[in-house]
Write a protein that holds these residues in place. Structure first.
Motif, PDB file in Angstrom:
ATOM      1  N   CYS A 169       6.060   6.346 -12.106  1.00 46.97           N
ATOM      2  CA  CYS A 169       6.106   5.717 -13.434  1.00 46.97           C
ATOM      3  C   CYS A 169       6.456   6.747 -14.498  1.00 46.97           C
ATOM      4  O   CYS A 169       7.330   6.513 -15.349  1.00 46.97           O
ATOM      5  N   ASP A 170       5.775   7.893 -14.448  1.00 44.14           N
ATOM      6  CA  ASP A 170       6.049   8.948 -15.431  1.00 44.14           C
ATOM      7  C   ASP A 170       7.461   9.502 -15.277  1.00 44.14           C
ATOM      8  O   ASP A 170       8.054   9.986 -16.245  1.00 44.14           O
ATOM      9  N   ALA A 171       8.010   9.404 -14.044  1.00 48.94           N
ATOM     10  CA  ALA A 171       9.375   9.885 -13.806  1.00 48.94           C
ATOM     11  C   ALA A 171      10.419   8.967 -14.416  1.00 48.94           C
ATOM     12  O   ALA A 171      11.573   9.375 -14.584  1.00 48.94           O
ATOM     13  N   GLY A 172      10.047   7.724 -14.707  1.00 48.49           N
ATOM     14  CA  GLY A 172      10.961   6.829 -15.406  1.00 48.49           C
ATOM     15  C   GLY A 172      11.631   5.770 -14.556  1.00 48.49           C
ATOM     16  O   GLY A 172      12.652   5.208 -14.970  1.00 48.49           O
ATOM     17  N   VAL A 173      11.051   5.443 -13.394  1.00 48.81           N
ATOM     18  CA  VAL A 173      11.650   4.380 -12.585  1.00 48.81           C
ATOM     19  C   VAL A 173      11.354   3.013 -13.208  1.00 48.81           C
ATOM     20  O   VAL A 173      10.428   2.855 -14.004  1.00 48.81           O
ATOM     21  N   ASP A 174      12.142   2.035 -12.802  1.00 46.32           N
ATOM     22  CA  ASP A 174      11.964   0.656 -13.264  1.00 46.32           C
ATOM     23  C   ASP A 174      11.204  -0.202 -12.252  1.00 46.32           C
ATOM     24  O   ASP A 174      10.631  -1.232 -12.627  1.00 46.32           O
ATOM     25  N   PHE A 175      11.211   0.231 -11.004  1.00 50.32           N
ATOM     26  CA  PHE A 175      10.703  -0.594  -9.902  1.00 50.32           C
ATOM     27  C   PHE A 175      10.199   0.343  -8.808  1.00 50.32           C
ATOM     28  O   PHE A 175      10.821   1.366  -8.515  1.00 50.32           O
ATOM     29  N   ILE A 176       9.076  -0.013  -8.199  1.00 56.29           N
ATOM     30  CA  ILE A 176       8.518   0.728  -7.064  1.00 56.29           C
ATOM     31  C   ILE A 176       8.141  -0.291  -6.005  1.00 56.29           C
ATOM     32  O   ILE A 176       7.686  -1.395  -6.321  1.00 56.29           O
ATOM     33  N   LYS A 177       8.284   0.086  -4.748  1.00 55.61           N
ATOM     34  CA  LYS A 177       7.913  -0.821  -3.675  1.00 55.61           C
ATOM     35  C   LYS A 177       7.160  -0.109  -2.565  1.00 55.61           C
ATOM     36  O   LYS A 177       7.369   1.075  -2.311  1.00 55.61           O
ATOM     37  N   ASP A 178       6.294  -0.880  -1.882  1.00 53.26           N
ATOM     38  CA  ASP A 178       5.779  -0.441  -0.596  1.00 53.26           C
ATOM     39  C   ASP A 178       6.933  -0.334   0.384  1.00 53.26           C
ATOM     40  O   ASP A 178       7.876  -1.141   0.344  1.00 53.26           O
ATOM     41  N   ASP A 179       6.871   0.626   1.295  1.00 56.65           N
ATOM     42  CA  ASP A 179       7.797   0.625   2.417  1.00 56.65           C
ATOM     43  C   ASP A 179       7.552  -0.642   3.229  1.00 56.65           C
ATOM     44  O   ASP A 179       6.430  -1.169   3.274  1.00 56.65           O
ATOM     45  N   GLU A 180       8.595  -1.143   3.905  1.00 60.72           N
ATOM     46  CA  GLU A 180       8.432  -2.381   4.674  1.00 60.72           C
ATOM     47  C   GLU A 180       7.406  -2.245   5.786  1.00 60.72           C
ATOM     48  O   GLU A 180       6.822  -3.247   6.234  1.00 60.72           O
ATOM     49  N   LYS A 181       7.161  -1.005   6.236  1.00 57.71           N
ATOM     50  CA  LYS A 181       6.174  -0.794   7.299  1.00 57.71           C
ATOM     51  C   LYS A 181       4.749  -0.926   6.787  1.00 57.71           C
ATOM     52  O   LYS A 181       3.807  -1.012   7.576  1.00 57.71           O
ATOM     53  N   MET A 182       4.580  -0.899   5.487  1.00 53.89           N
ATOM     54  CA  MET A 182       3.238  -0.951   4.886  1.00 53.89           C
ATOM     55  C   MET A 182       2.866  -2.391   4.555  1.00 53.89           C
ATOM     56  O   MET A 182       3.467  -3.018   3.682  1.00 53.89           O
ATOM     57  N   MET A 183       1.881  -2.914   5.270  1.00 56.06           N
ATOM     58  CA  MET A 183       1.404  -4.269   5.001  1.00 56.06           C
ATOM     59  C   MET A 183      -0.101  -4.253   4.754  1.00 56.06           C
ATOM     60  O   MET A 183      -0.534  -4.184   3.623  1.00 56.06           O
ATOM     61  N   HIS A 204       0.264   2.658 -17.680  1.00 55.25           N
ATOM     62  CA  HIS A 204       1.591   3.127 -18.094  1.00 55.25           C
ATOM     63  C   HIS A 204       2.202   2.191 -19.135  1.00 55.25           C
ATOM     64  O   HIS A 204       2.810   2.657 -20.109  1.00 55.25           O
ATOM     65  N   GLU A 205       2.006   0.900 -18.952  1.00 54.86           N
ATOM     66  CA  GLU A 205       2.525  -0.055 -19.932  1.00 54.86           C
ATOM     67  C   GLU A 205       1.841   0.114 -21.287  1.00 54.86           C
ATOM     68  O   GLU A 205       2.494   0.060 -22.342  1.00 54.86           O
ATOM     69  N   GLN A 206       0.524   0.343 -21.265  1.00 49.31           N
ATOM     70  CA  GLN A 206      -0.214   0.549 -22.522  1.00 49.31           C
ATOM     71  C   GLN A 206       0.295   1.785 -23.252  1.00 49.31           C
ATOM     72  O   GLN A 206       0.424   1.794 -24.475  1.00 49.31           O
ATOM     73  N   ARG A 207       0.592   2.841 -22.496  1.00 50.92           N
ATOM     74  CA  ARG A 207       0.992   4.108 -23.116  1.00 50.92           C
ATOM     75  C   ARG A 207       2.437   4.116 -23.579  1.00 50.92           C
ATOM     76  O   ARG A 207       2.776   4.749 -24.578  1.00 50.92           O
ATOM     77  N   THR A 208       3.304   3.422 -22.849  1.00 50.08           N
ATOM     78  CA  THR A 208       4.735   3.555 -23.096  1.00 50.08           C
ATOM     79  C   THR A 208       5.425   2.265 -23.523  1.00 50.08           C
ATOM     80  O   THR A 208       6.553   2.305 -24.013  1.00 50.08           O
ATOM     81  N   GLY A 209       4.767   1.142 -23.291  1.00 50.53           N
ATOM     82  CA  GLY A 209       5.403  -0.140 -23.569  1.00 50.53           C
ATOM     83  C   GLY A 209       6.287  -0.634 -22.441  1.00 50.53           C
ATOM     84  O   GLY A 209       6.832  -1.738 -22.511  1.00 50.53           O
ATOM     85  N   LYS A 210       6.443   0.166 -21.377  1.00 53.46           N
ATOM     86  CA  LYS A 210       7.297  -0.223 -20.248  1.00 53.46           C
ATOM     87  C   LYS A 210       6.426  -0.670 -19.076  1.00 53.46           C
ATOM     88  O   LYS A 210       5.556   0.081 -18.624  1.00 53.46           O
ATOM     89  N   ARG A 211       6.712  -1.865 -18.575  1.00 51.93           N
ATOM     90  CA  ARG A 211       5.993  -2.386 -17.415  1.00 51.93           C
ATOM     91  C   ARG A 211       6.855  -2.184 -16.171  1.00 51.93           C
ATOM     92  O   ARG A 211       7.894  -2.827 -16.012  1.00 51.93           O
ATOM     93  N   VAL A 212       6.452  -1.281 -15.318  1.00 51.26           N
ATOM     94  CA  VAL A 212       7.175  -1.025 -14.074  1.00 51.26           C
ATOM     95  C   VAL A 212       6.824  -2.127 -13.075  1.00 51.26           C
ATOM     96  O   VAL A 212       5.665  -2.486 -12.894  1.00 51.26           O
ATOM     97  N   MET A 213       7.835  -2.667 -12.443  1.00 56.70           N
ATOM     98  CA  MET A 213       7.614  -3.697 -11.420  1.00 56.70           C
ATOM     99  C   MET A 213       7.215  -3.015 -10.111  1.00 56.70           C
ATOM    100  O   MET A 213       7.883  -2.082  -9.668  1.00 56.70           O
ATOM    101  N   TYR A 214       6.125  -3.493  -9.517  1.00 57.01           N
ATOM    102  CA  TYR A 214       5.687  -2.979  -8.220  1.00 57.01           C
ATOM    103  C   TYR A 214       5.712  -4.120  -7.214  1.00 57.01           C
ATOM    104  O   TYR A 214       5.147  -5.187  -7.451  1.00 57.01           O
ATOM    105  N   ALA A 215       6.354  -3.897  -6.070  1.00 53.32           N
ATOM    106  CA  ALA A 215       6.431  -4.910  -5.010  1.00 53.32           C
ATOM    107  C   ALA A 215       5.522  -4.497  -3.859  1.00 53.32           C
ATOM    108  O   ALA A 215       5.761  -3.477  -3.202  1.00 53.32           O
ATOM    109  N   PHE A 216       4.489  -5.288  -3.633  1.00 52.47           N
ATOM    110  CA  PHE A 216       3.521  -5.033  -2.570  1.00 52.47           C
ATOM    111  C   PHE A 216       3.959  -5.722  -1.275  1.00 52.47           C
ATOM    112  O   PHE A 216       4.492  -6.841  -1.301  1.00 52.47           O
ATOM    113  N   GLY A 217       3.704  -5.064  -0.140  1.00 52.09           N
ATOM    114  CA  GLY A 217       4.022  -5.651   1.155  1.00 52.09           C
ATOM    115  C   GLY A 217       3.000  -6.695   1.542  1.00 52.09           C
ATOM    116  O   GLY A 217       1.886  -6.362   1.960  1.00 52.09           O
ATOM    117  N   ILE A 218       3.344  -7.967   1.420  1.00 53.72           N
ATOM    118  CA  ILE A 218       2.386  -9.053   1.669  1.00 53.72           C
ATOM    119  C   ILE A 218       2.647  -9.779   2.984  1.00 53.72           C
ATOM    120  O   ILE A 218       1.929 -10.720   3.320  1.00 53.72           O
TER     121      ILE A 218
END
Length: 417
Positions: A169-183, A204-218
């Motif tokens: 998040c601090d590095a400035g990505v827009d999206f983060i995901k679990d690896d597909e092997k992680m469930m 991170h959203e509170q501090r910067t105003g940017k909400r990074v999308m996180y995709a969890f392996g469900i």
């Protein structure tokens, strides 16, 4: 009519084989049937609409026991199936038009090249978010959506994963995901990961105003378990999920999409079983249409100079496939460019995908492994895309940007072409 294009390979007559497939997959069998009347065939029999003879092949793709060593004949055949015989159910479509053909005797190869569906199939929901929704949820109105993956893929505890998320998040990505092997492994259960990660996303959203999308392996084999996973992510403010589409199957995907409020990021692991042999299996074009109809929002399709076996031409065609409407612009999926990506491939990706920025550019090792750290990895990718879309060459871009220069120094001096 439902029309399927097959590439047929046989030691015999490809036209006769096309006729056999049409009969076997509709009203006919190995012998005449008293009840198979002309009237019944007129309503329900599949029909061969076109056969285009191709050059023969010196050896069979899949030799039959006791069959000839070659040469074998090849053709592309279009077979039309009456909609009334199949309906719009995806399981019926796959059973009749896609699955059964591989069992025919006398084939030494068959590949499904395309699938043309009538408008009645628009009854399926398609993407809930797609390209525009992904942009809205990431806050990226224009340009590529820059994404990363949790690395190492396996082995991190929930708290350790949360620290990687904080770094990204601090590095400035827009999206983060679990690896597909992680469930849902015992050492890092999904519920615990959600509860450790989402506070980092919110902070991170509170501090910067940017909400990074996180995709969890469900993903889970039991649809009820998968929905409980989905609901836990949603209850904690999550917006996306990684779905291993081949593992959960079309039924699991339909069950999830009907109830989902999350953006569904498709990983196609297992796809290679269906496509890697060039004379057998599926092209990506028909395959991806089914999953988009079922509700995939974001589709991983490898990338230029990928770390896996798939070549650049295949990736370029896949990119075109997922962004070509089936019935409307709304059913396009966001192409996810992935598999060993770092800044260096941006130039060729830009050139070969129609000079579009409607994509997600997913770097795992290409971000985490940058000599200057993850933030430098993200900056290098952004610099590469800005340079590529601005008409600069890799050499010009490297001369202007130290982070990109370091990335080329580690991964790809030979790709400055």
């Amino acid at each position: 009519m439902i029309r399927v294009t097959y590439r047929i390979e046989t030691p015999g007559d490809p036209r006769a084989m096309a006729d056999k497939i049409a009969a076997d997959q509709s009203t006919g069998t190995f012998t005449d049937l008293p009840a198979e009347t002309d009237a019944l065939r007129a309503r329900h029999a599949a029909r061969v609409e076109a056969v285009t003879i191709l050059d023969p092949q010196p050896t069979p793709s899949l030799p039959e026991a006791g069959g000839p060593a070659g040469p074998v004949q090849r053709a592309e055949a279009v077979i039309a199936y009456p909609l009334d015989s199949i309906g719009t159910d995806i399981a019926a479509l796959m059973t009749v038009t896609l699955g059964g053909v591989f069992a025919a005797r006398g084939l030494t190869g068959i590949r499904i090249l395309d699938l043309h569906l009538p408008p009645e199939f628009a009854c399926h929901p398609g993407p809930q978010f797609g390209i525009e929704g992904s942009r809205r949820l990431t806050g990226v109105a224009e340009g590529p959506i820059i994404a990363s993956i949790i690395k190492p893929s396996l082995g991190l505890t929930p708290d350790e994963t949360a620290e990687v998320v904080r770094t990204l998040c601090d590095a400035g990505v827009d999206f983060i995901k679990d690896d597909e092997k992680m469930m849902n492994p015992a050492y890092a259960p999904l519920a615990a990961r959600v509860e450790a990660i989402m506070p980092v996303i919110h902070d991170h959203e509170q501090r910067t105003g940017k909400r990074v999308m996180y995709a969890f392996g469900i993903s889970a084999a039991d649809p009820d378990v998968m929905m409980r996973n989905h609901d836990h992510v949603l209850a904690h403010g999550g917006t996306a999920a990684v779905v291993n589409i081949n593992s959960i199957g079309p039924g699991g995907m339909a069950f999830l999409r009907k109830r989902s409020a999350l953006c569904l990021h498709a990983h196609r692991n297992g796809w290679d079983l269906l496509t890697r042999h060039p004379g057998f299996g599926f092209d990506f074009r028909p395959y991806q249409k089914i999953w988009r109809l079922l509700g995939v929002d974001q589709f991983q399709i490898n990338g230029i100079a990928a770390k896996y076996w798939e070549g650049d031409d295949s990736f370029v065609q896949s990119f075109a496939d997922v962004t070509t409407p089936i019935f409307s612009e709304a059913d396009r999926a966001l192409p996810v460019v992935c598999s060993g990506q770092w800044g260096g491939q941006a130039f060729e990706t830009w050139r070969r995908t129609g000079q579009t920025l409607d994509l997600m550019y997913l770097g795992g090792g290409g971000i985490h492994g940058h000599p200057g750290g993850p933030a430098a990895g993200v900056r290098a990718i952004r610099a590469a895309w800005a340079a590529a879309s601005g008409g600069l060459s890799p050499d010009q871009a490297v001369a202007r940007d130290a982070d990109l220069r370091a990335a080329f120094g580690k991964w790809g001096e030979e790709r400055r072409v």
